[in-house]
Design an enzyme around this catalytic site. Structure first.
Site, PDB file in Angstrom:
ATOM      1  N   LYS A  85     -22.428  12.122  -6.449  1.00 22.50           N
ATOM      2  CA  LYS A  85     -23.013  12.942  -7.510  1.00 22.50           C
ATOM      3  C   LYS A  85     -24.110  12.221  -8.285  1.00 22.50           C
ATOM      4  O   LYS A  85     -24.921  12.862  -8.943  1.00 22.50           O
ATOM      5  CB  LYS A  85     -21.917  13.422  -8.485  1.00 22.50           C
ATOM      6  CG  LYS A  85     -21.026  14.490  -7.893  1.00 22.50           C
ATOM      7  CD  LYS A  85     -20.258  15.220  -8.976  1.00 22.50           C
ATOM      8  CE  LYS A  85     -19.475  16.385  -8.386  1.00 22.50           C
ATOM      9  NZ  LYS A  85     -18.618  17.038  -9.370  1.00 22.50           N
ATOM     10  N   LYS A  98     -18.439  18.753   3.040  1.00 27.67           N
ATOM     11  CA  LYS A  98     -17.343  19.656   2.668  1.00 27.67           C
ATOM     12  C   LYS A  98     -17.909  20.923   2.039  1.00 27.67           C
ATOM     13  O   LYS A  98     -18.995  20.889   1.433  1.00 27.67           O
ATOM     14  CB  LYS A  98     -16.364  18.955   1.716  1.00 27.67           C
ATOM     15  CG  LYS A  98     -16.916  18.700   0.346  1.00 27.67           C
ATOM     16  CD  LYS A  98     -15.826  18.455  -0.701  1.00 27.67           C
ATOM     17  CE  LYS A  98     -16.498  18.401  -2.063  1.00 27.67           C
ATOM     18  NZ  LYS A  98     -15.698  18.365  -3.220  1.00 27.67           N
ATOM     19  N   LYS A 100     -18.463  24.363  -4.161  1.00 30.33           N
ATOM     20  CA  LYS A 100     -18.956  25.409  -5.062  1.00 30.33           C
ATOM     21  C   LYS A 100     -20.289  25.024  -5.679  1.00 30.33           C
ATOM     22  O   LYS A 100     -20.984  25.872  -6.227  1.00 30.33           O
ATOM     23  CB  LYS A 100     -17.914  25.778  -6.128  1.00 30.33           C
ATOM     24  CG  LYS A 100     -17.275  24.619  -6.911  1.00 30.33           C
ATOM     25  CD  LYS A 100     -16.352  25.152  -8.010  1.00 30.33           C
ATOM     26  CE  LYS A 100     -14.997  24.495  -8.094  1.00 30.33           C
ATOM     27  NZ  LYS A 100     -14.942  23.113  -8.582  1.00 30.33           N
TER      28      LYS A 100
HETATM   29  P1  TYM Z   1     -12.579  20.638  -7.742  1.00 30.09           P
HETATM   30  O1  TYM Z   1     -12.792  21.581  -8.870  1.00 30.09           O
HETATM   31  O2  TYM Z   1     -13.768  20.053  -7.075  1.00 30.09           O
HETATM   32  O3  TYM Z   1     -11.732  21.347  -6.610  1.00 30.09           O
HETATM   33  C1  TYM Z   1     -10.506  21.990  -6.884  1.00 30.09           C
HETATM   34  C2  TYM Z   1      -9.522  21.731  -5.749  1.00 30.09           C
HETATM   35  O4  TYM Z   1     -10.042  22.236  -4.516  1.00 30.09           O
HETATM   36  C3  TYM Z   1     -10.008  21.209  -3.528  1.00 30.09           C
HETATM   37  N1  TYM Z   1     -11.187  21.378  -2.644  1.00 30.09           N
HETATM   38  C4  TYM Z   1     -11.111  21.505  -1.316  1.00 30.09           C
HETATM   39  N2  TYM Z   1     -10.071  21.514  -0.467  1.00 30.09           N
HETATM   40  C5  TYM Z   1     -10.340  21.676   0.850  1.00 30.09           C
HETATM   41  N3  TYM Z   1     -11.594  21.821   1.347  1.00 30.09           N
HETATM   42  C6  TYM Z   1     -12.675  21.825   0.526  1.00 30.09           C
HETATM   43  N4  TYM Z   1     -13.892  21.982   1.010  1.00 30.09           N
HETATM   44  C7  TYM Z   1     -12.450  21.652  -0.875  1.00 30.09           C
HETATM   45  N5  TYM Z   1     -13.277  21.617  -1.957  1.00 30.09           N
HETATM   46  C8  TYM Z   1     -12.475  21.437  -3.026  1.00 30.09           C
HETATM   47  C9  TYM Z   1     -10.097  19.908  -4.312  1.00 30.09           C
HETATM   48  O5  TYM Z   1      -9.595  18.828  -3.571  1.00 30.09           O
HETATM   49  C10 TYM Z   1      -9.257  20.242  -5.519  1.00 30.09           C
HETATM   50  O6  TYM Z   1      -7.886  20.055  -5.239  1.00 30.09           O
HETATM   51  N6  TYM Z   1     -11.313  16.305  -9.906  1.00 30.09           N
HETATM   52  C11 TYM Z   1     -10.809  17.613  -9.515  1.00 30.09           C
HETATM   53  C12 TYM Z   1     -10.258  18.421 -10.673  1.00 30.09           C
HETATM   54  C13 TYM Z   1      -9.184  17.740 -11.446  1.00 30.09           C
HETATM   55  C14 TYM Z   1      -7.854  17.509 -11.016  1.00 30.09           C
HETATM   56  C15 TYM Z   1      -7.187  16.871 -12.110  1.00 30.09           C
HETATM   57  C16 TYM Z   1      -7.166  17.792  -9.841  1.00 30.09           C
HETATM   58  C17 TYM Z   1      -9.311  17.222 -12.713  1.00 30.09           C
HETATM   59  N7  TYM Z   1      -8.095  16.719 -13.117  1.00 30.09           N
HETATM   60  C18 TYM Z   1      -5.857  16.484 -12.029  1.00 30.09           C
HETATM   61  C19 TYM Z   1      -5.807  17.413  -9.767  1.00 30.09           C
HETATM   62  C20 TYM Z   1      -5.178  16.780 -10.854  1.00 30.09           C
HETATM   63  C21 TYM Z   1     -11.965  18.399  -8.891  1.00 30.09           C
HETATM   64  O7  TYM Z   1     -13.103  18.117  -9.122  1.00 30.09           O
HETATM   65  O8  TYM Z   1     -11.568  19.489  -8.172  1.00 30.09           O
END
Ligand code: TYM
Length: 328
Positions: free
Chosen positions: A111, A192, A195
């Site tokens: 990022k 990957k 969004k």
């Molecule tokens: P975020 O918002 O990017 O994504 C949310 C969840 O979706 C999963 N994910 C995917 N899984 C499979 N294939 C993909 N292409 C894909 N893109 C996203 C992510 O692995 C995630 O589980 N840092 C985290 C948010 C967060 C969090 C937490 C998660 C903040 N605090 C505490 C767990 C526990 C994030 O950016 O997710």
């Protein structure tokens, strides 16, 4: 009862990657664990967000949790910013995290690469994520593959705290699906599905209309071969589509391959689109009902009230362990 925590950033429209990698699993876990499913708005602002868009996306993510089947009576659904203990513990844990650890995070590298100015929040993002998880003394964290490195850091920080201040935190485990943990972009299977990708055609959003889903899948990149065969090294794009088919239909990878043996990509893609639509359409209907009713605000209030109680209690103990004078 053991505890589950997971979060999704309200930084765009949720994709089927978010659904298959994480959100779908929330529904099954809520029956056996004390669950917190959080819209992590404090994380979203580590990159610039338009205020109106942030508000809309936050409400949208929370409503999608309910639409997929998370029961607000069973699980706490809330906004991270409504429980200020997240940010407070985030600071405490930042002091237990080294610059070297944060520099090694691949998400930070991705990022920040090529940017003229990188926010300090983006750098310390993983300590806030560790705080999210550890605030509830979480046992299990359902996430996709891309969050494994952050979770590993949360485990290290928990261990470090326990070593310094005495056994306190459980060491949280990840809960990652076998096939859906890493759904790739439709236009480039080396990235990957995300969004925040500027190319709309690279992803299927959970709220895309059926015809949009059909169009995106029909235009998805494939190799010049013909066989519908799962081989991520030689046929990464087709393999990604087979994974999506398998996850949405419940068929195994081998069963999907068998079904399309001797057929070309055309019929496979057409039916894949119908499989995806058949799962997403009912979710979208519930989603629109929830948005219309306005009930999400009360759900978020109640979720935050319940979460705050546990968070306050745990944070007080953490402060005490670290040697802070308790509030009179
Ligand atoms: P975020 O918002 O990017 O994504 C949310 C969840 O979706 C999963 N994910 C995917 N899984 C499979 N294939 C993909 N292409 C894909 N893109 C996203 C992510 O692995 C995630 O589980 N840092 C985290 C948010 C967060 C969090 C937490 C998660 C903040 N605090 C505490 C767990 C526990 C994030 O950016 O997710």
């Amino acid at each position: 009862m053991k505890t589950v925590f997971s979060g999704v950033q309200p930084s765009g429209n949720l994709t089927i990657g978010n659904y298959l990698g994480a959100i779908r699993n929330f529904v099954e876990l809520q029956h056996d664990y004390a669950c917190n499913f959080v819209v992590v708005d404090l994380h979203a602002i580590t990159v610039p967000q338009d205020p109106a868009a942030l508000r809309e996306q936050s409400e949208s993510v929370a409503s999608l949790y309910v639409a997929v089947g998370v029961d607000p009576q069973k699980a706490n659904i809330y906004m991270q910013s409504h429980v200020p203990q997240h940010a407070e513990l985030g600071w405490l844990l930042t002091t237990l995290t080294s610059m070297g650890e944060l520099e090694r995070m691949t998400q930070f590298k991705d990022k920040s690469s090529g940017k003229e100015s990188v926010g300090a929040g983006l750098f310390v993002y993983p300590s806030l994520m560790a705080a999210d998880i550890l605030l509830f003394n979480t046992d299990l964290v359902p996430v996709g593959e891309d969050q494994k490195q952050h979770l590993e850091l949360a485990r290290d920080i928990a261990g470090r705290f326990n070593h310094r201040y005495g056994e306190f935190f459980h060491i949280p485990e990840g809960y990652t699906p076998k096939v859906g943990a890493r759904i790739m972009s439709l236009d480039d299977a080396s990235k990957k599905m995300s969004k925040s990708n500027p190319n709309e055609g690279s992803r299927i959003n959970m709220l895309d209309a059926p015809d949009v889903i059909r169009k995106k899948i029909s235009r998805a990149t494939t190799d010049s071969g013909k066989e519908v065969r799962y081989d991520p090294a030689a046929k990464p794009e087709v393999s990604n589509l087979i994974s999506i088919y398998s996850e949405f239909s419940g068929l195994s990878i081998a069963e999907v391959e068998q079904r399309y043996e001797g057929q070309m990509y055309g019929p496979f893609k057409k039916e894949l689109a119908e499989v995806v639509v058949s799962v997403l359409e009912p979710i979208q209907q519930r989603y629109h009902e929830i948005r219309k009713s306005g009930e999400i605000h009360e759900i978020l209030r109640q979720g935050a009230d319940r979460a705050r109680e546990t968070a306050e209690r745990n944070l007080k103990l953490i402060y005490e362990r670290m040697g802070f004078i308790p509030k009179a």
